[in-house]
Design a protein around this motif. Structure first.
Motif, PDB file in Angstrom:
ATOM      1  N   SER A  10       0.836  -1.205   0.000  1.00 27.24           N
ATOM      2  CA  SER A  10       0.000   0.000   0.000  1.00 27.24           C
ATOM      3  C   SER A  10       0.868   1.251   0.000  1.00 27.24           C
ATOM      4  CB  SER A  10      -0.928   0.024   1.221  1.00 27.24           C
ATOM      5  OG  SER A  10      -1.835  -1.041   1.148  1.00 27.24           O
ATOM      6  N   TYR A 119     -11.663   0.722  -0.385  1.00 24.03           N
ATOM      7  CA  TYR A 119     -10.885  -0.308  -1.079  1.00 24.03           C
ATOM      8  C   TYR A 119      -9.905  -0.984  -0.129  1.00 24.03           C
ATOM      9  CZ  TYR A 119      -7.267  -2.339  -4.027  1.00 24.03           C
ATOM     10  OH  TYR A 119      -6.341  -3.202  -4.580  1.00 24.03           O
ATOM     11  N   THR A 120      -9.126  -0.198   0.607  1.00 25.67           N
ATOM     12  CA  THR A 120      -8.128  -0.800   1.499  1.00 25.67           C
ATOM     13  C   THR A 120      -8.799  -1.611   2.609  1.00 25.67           C
ATOM     14  OG1 THR A 120      -7.947   1.250   2.779  1.00 25.67           O
ATOM     15  CG2 THR A 120      -6.329   0.906   1.027  1.00 25.67           C
ATOM     16  N   LYS A 124      -8.247  -5.600   3.064  1.00 23.08           N
ATOM     17  CA  LYS A 124      -7.793  -6.098   4.371  1.00 23.08           C
ATOM     18  C   LYS A 124      -8.764  -7.154   4.912  1.00 23.08           C
ATOM     19  CE  LYS A 124      -6.473  -4.483   8.962  1.00 23.08           C
ATOM     20  NZ  LYS A 124      -6.347  -3.327   9.854  1.00 23.08           N
TER      21      LYS A 124
END
Length: 174
Positions: A10, A119-120, A124
């Motif tokens: 990331s 999104y992250t 995750k």
């Protein structure tokens, strides 16, 4: 260790060369060293091998007897790195989708704009559940992101399902 790799990836994505789209907003100016072209929906689909979608849309327009303008345009930017970013714009100029492919991953934080945290979080959660190993796929009612590839060959698409123009589907985002 896996999450350390995810966060390192990331961070690398955040440090990658900047792209210019902001999903859900106006297109941003192209970064230094980039070339920009504007494509119609028909020429963008043909260039990406997606002519059947254009034929379907043209048939729908002909069946209705209307000569409506294209539902969207595509702004294509070739970054200095060689990565190509396509912004899909509504008639009012709002970015409803983006697609990318090339040797370097574009800056997803810039591409996804305010949707990047979703999104992250989705990636995750998928990793924690053991569903995804790579950068990922996130699909929810607000945003859909498909991102993948390997060193030297990255690609992906992101779109806002609620903002897709009539007759346009996620499969049309190439």
């Amino acid at each position: 260790m896996f999450f350390a790799l995810f966060f390192a990836l990331s961070g690398a994505l955040l440090a990658a060369s900047p792209a210019h789209a902001a999903l859900g907003g106006a297109p941003m100016p192209a970064p230094a060293g980039a070339s920009v072209s504007i494509l119609s929906a028909a020429s963008a689909a043909a260039a990406n091998g997606n002519a059947p979608a254009v034929a379907r849309a043209a048939a729908q327009g002909a069946a209705s007897g209307a000569s409506a303008p294209a539902a969207y345009t595509v702004q294509q930017t070739t970054l200095a790195s060689g990565t190509v970013v396509r912004e899909y714009l509504t008639q009012s100029g709002t970015v409803f989708a983006v697609a990318w492919d090339g040797p370097q991953m574009p800056n997803l934080a810039t591409l996804l704009g305010s949707y990047f945290p979703q999104y992250t979080a989705g990636v995750k959660a998928s990793h924690a559940a053991g569903l995804v190993r790579g950068p990922g796929v996130v699909e929810n009612t607000n945003v859909v992101v498909h991102s993948g590839g390997h060193m030297g060959a990255f690609s992906g698409q992101a779109w806002l399902p609620q903002a897709l123009p009539a007759g346009v589907s996620g499969a049309d985002i190439q």
